[in-house]
Motif scaffolding. Sequence first.
Motif, PDB file in Angstrom:
ATOM      1  N   ASP A  20       0.855  -1.184   0.000  1.00  0.00           N
ATOM      2  CA  ASP A  20       0.000   0.000   0.000  1.00  0.00           C
ATOM      3  C   ASP A  20       0.893   1.237   0.000  1.00  0.00           C
ATOM      4  N   ALA A  21       1.030   1.864  -1.148  1.00  0.00           N
ATOM      5  CA  ALA A  21       1.943   2.995  -1.290  1.00  0.00           C
ATOM      6  C   ALA A  21       1.523   4.200  -0.468  1.00  0.00           C
ATOM      7  N   ALA A  22       0.299   4.182   0.080  1.00  0.00           N
ATOM      8  CA  ALA A  22      -0.158   5.298   0.908  1.00  0.00           C
ATOM      9  C   ALA A  22       0.441   5.245   2.310  1.00  0.00           C
ATOM     10  N   LEU A  23       0.975   4.094   2.729  1.00  0.00           N
ATOM     11  CA  LEU A  23       1.590   3.963   4.052  1.00  0.00           C
ATOM     12  C   LEU A  23       3.013   4.517   4.034  1.00  0.00           C
ATOM     13  N   PRO A  24       3.560   4.854   5.205  1.00  0.00           N
ATOM     14  CA  PRO A  24       4.966   5.261   5.267  1.00  0.00           C
ATOM     15  C   PRO A  24       5.861   4.163   4.698  1.00  0.00           C
ATOM     16  N   ALA A  25       6.636   4.500   3.701  1.00  0.00           N
ATOM     17  CA  ALA A  25       7.361   3.474   2.943  1.00  0.00           C
ATOM     18  C   ALA A  25       8.803   3.311   3.410  1.00  0.00           C
ATOM     19  N   SER A  37      16.158 -11.841   0.533  1.00  0.00           N
ATOM     20  CA  SER A  37      15.957 -12.697   1.699  1.00  0.00           C
ATOM     21  C   SER A  37      16.815 -12.309   2.896  1.00  0.00           C
ATOM     22  N   VAL A  38      17.888 -11.544   2.681  1.00  0.00           N
ATOM     23  CA  VAL A  38      18.732 -11.154   3.814  1.00  0.00           C
ATOM     24  C   VAL A  38      18.005 -10.220   4.775  1.00  0.00           C
ATOM     25  N   TRP A  39      16.890  -9.634   4.328  1.00  0.00           N
ATOM     26  CA  TRP A  39      16.109  -8.704   5.159  1.00  0.00           C
ATOM     27  C   TRP A  39      14.868  -9.391   5.740  1.00  0.00           C
ATOM     28  N   GLY A  40      14.857 -10.713   5.806  1.00  0.00           N
ATOM     29  CA  GLY A  40      13.641 -11.438   6.159  1.00  0.00           C
ATOM     30  C   GLY A  40      12.947 -10.971   7.418  1.00  0.00           C
ATOM     31  N   LEU A  41      13.638 -10.981   8.550  1.00  0.00           N
ATOM     32  CA  LEU A  41      12.999 -10.610   9.816  1.00  0.00           C
ATOM     33  C   LEU A  41      12.572  -9.148   9.811  1.00  0.00           C
ATOM     34  N   GLN A  42      13.485  -8.266   9.449  1.00  0.00           N
ATOM     35  CA  GLN A  42      13.203  -6.839   9.527  1.00  0.00           C
ATOM     36  C   GLN A  42      12.054  -6.438   8.605  1.00  0.00           C
ATOM     37  N   SER A  43      12.042  -6.977   7.394  1.00  0.00           N
ATOM     38  CA  SER A  43      11.011  -6.588   6.431  1.00  0.00           C
ATOM     39  C   SER A  43       9.629  -7.051   6.886  1.00  0.00           C
ATOM     40  N   ARG A  44       9.526  -8.255   7.405  1.00  0.00           N
ATOM     41  CA  ARG A  44       8.221  -8.762   7.834  1.00  0.00           C
ATOM     42  C   ARG A  44       7.670  -7.954   9.010  1.00  0.00           C
ATOM     43  N   TYR A  45       8.523  -7.658   9.960  1.00  0.00           N
ATOM     44  CA  TYR A  45       8.054  -6.893  11.122  1.00  0.00           C
ATOM     45  C   TYR A  45       7.561  -5.510  10.694  1.00  0.00           C
ATOM     46  N   LEU A  46       8.346  -4.826   9.911  1.00  0.00           N
ATOM     47  CA  LEU A  46       7.971  -3.473   9.503  1.00  0.00           C
ATOM     48  C   LEU A  46       6.695  -3.475   8.671  1.00  0.00           C
ATOM     49  N   ALA A  47       6.537  -4.489   7.813  1.00  0.00           N
ATOM     50  CA  ALA A  47       5.336  -4.580   6.985  1.00  0.00           C
ATOM     51  C   ALA A  47       4.093  -4.832   7.823  1.00  0.00           C
ATOM     52  N   HIS A  48       4.240  -5.512   8.940  1.00  0.00           N
ATOM     53  CA  HIS A  48       3.094  -5.811   9.802  1.00  0.00           C
ATOM     54  C   HIS A  48       2.921  -4.771  10.904  1.00  0.00           C
ATOM     55  N   HIS A  49       3.694  -3.716  10.845  1.00  0.00           N
ATOM     56  CA  HIS A  49       3.575  -2.645  11.845  1.00  0.00           C
ATOM     57  C   HIS A  49       3.503  -1.280  11.175  1.00  0.00           C
ATOM     58  N   GLY A  50       2.663  -1.203  10.148  1.00  0.00           N
ATOM     59  CA  GLY A  50       2.271   0.094   9.616  1.00  0.00           C
ATOM     60  C   GLY A  50       3.092   0.670   8.494  1.00  0.00           C
ATOM     61  N   HIS A  51       3.962  -0.136   7.870  1.00  0.00           N
ATOM     62  CA  HIS A  51       4.803   0.400   6.802  1.00  0.00           C
ATOM     63  C   HIS A  51       4.555  -0.319   5.477  1.00  0.00           C
ATOM     64  N   ALA A  52       4.709   0.431   4.403  1.00  0.00           N
ATOM     65  CA  ALA A  52       4.770  -0.158   3.069  1.00  0.00           C
ATOM     66  C   ALA A  52       6.224  -0.533   2.820  1.00  0.00           C
ATOM     67  N   VAL A  53       6.500  -1.822   2.687  1.00  0.00           N
ATOM     68  CA  VAL A  53       7.874  -2.309   2.608  1.00  0.00           C
ATOM     69  C   VAL A  53       8.166  -2.829   1.205  1.00  0.00           C
ATOM     70  N   LEU A  54       9.246  -2.334   0.637  1.00  0.00           N
ATOM     71  CA  LEU A  54       9.740  -2.818  -0.657  1.00  0.00           C
ATOM     72  C   LEU A  54      11.157  -3.336  -0.456  1.00  0.00           C
ATOM     73  N   VAL A  55      11.363  -4.613  -0.737  1.00  0.00           N
ATOM     74  CA  VAL A  55      12.700  -5.206  -0.635  1.00  0.00           C
ATOM     75  C   VAL A  55      13.017  -5.826  -1.987  1.00  0.00           C
ATOM     76  N   PRO A  56      13.667  -5.075  -2.870  1.00  0.00           N
ATOM     77  CA  PRO A  56      13.865  -5.567  -4.238  1.00  0.00           C
ATOM     78  C   PRO A  56      15.039  -6.522  -4.373  1.00  0.00           C
TER      79      PRO A  56
END
Length: 271
Positions: A20-25, A37-56
Amino acid sequence: MLLDVQGKQAYCYTGRKVFDAALPAIVLVHGAQNDHSVWGLQSRYLAHHGHAVLVPDLPGHGRSAGPALTSVEAMADWLLALLDAAGVQRAILGGHSMGSLIALEAAHRAPAKAAGLALLGTAYPMKVSEALLETSRSNEEAAIDMVNIFSHSSMAHKPSCPGPGFSVMGGARRLMQRMSARNPEQLFYTDFAACNNYANGEAAAAGIACPALFILGSKDMMTPARSAKLLTGAVKHGTIVTVEAGHSLMTEAPDAVLDALAGFAASAYAT
């Protein structure tokens, strides 16, 4: 999530949440011979706590189409094009190792897009020894072993590892081997040469106006904390967090890295 970036398919992990690009990205960029995949833990937590997460996955890495790009500047332009393709107007740009240089250069090139800058395991200049450069070109498997050893503070598993039988070093080695198998075009050498040749770091850092976070490993042998001094000294609004880890700090100290990133994201978007 798949996007069309500069006419080629690019894969982005979104933390198992609908983007959701409307969330803080927050954008997190991997380093040499790695993927999202090196960002596995950090990306999942941030995505489930109010952020739009892009890990290319960078071009030629993981699930993104190649060829791999040969300079930090080209990768920064690609990253900015990725943000446009995802509809992201402003984001915290984060990166590890080579990814930190990409995030830095992207923030320099498009300051209006940078809500904050998070640089992990960074250094400038990020010089690579001639011996390692040549090994990465002539014997990629040996280069993978060398870098894997240098990137970890010890062979012993840390308390934060997922569970018995999990190997931080073994996982990192297999990831790099998988990148080689998916892209046989001397990917490691291409990445290393891009880091080695990047020459705009100090000037880019001096022009950064957004808040910046440096997360450095106290036992990092690849990019020792002292190697970041040109950047930490040039950035006007920078905070340094040191974690007990080697260069692979997202896996060796995942909770400490997450705490630093989450706190930084909250403060950057509060301003």
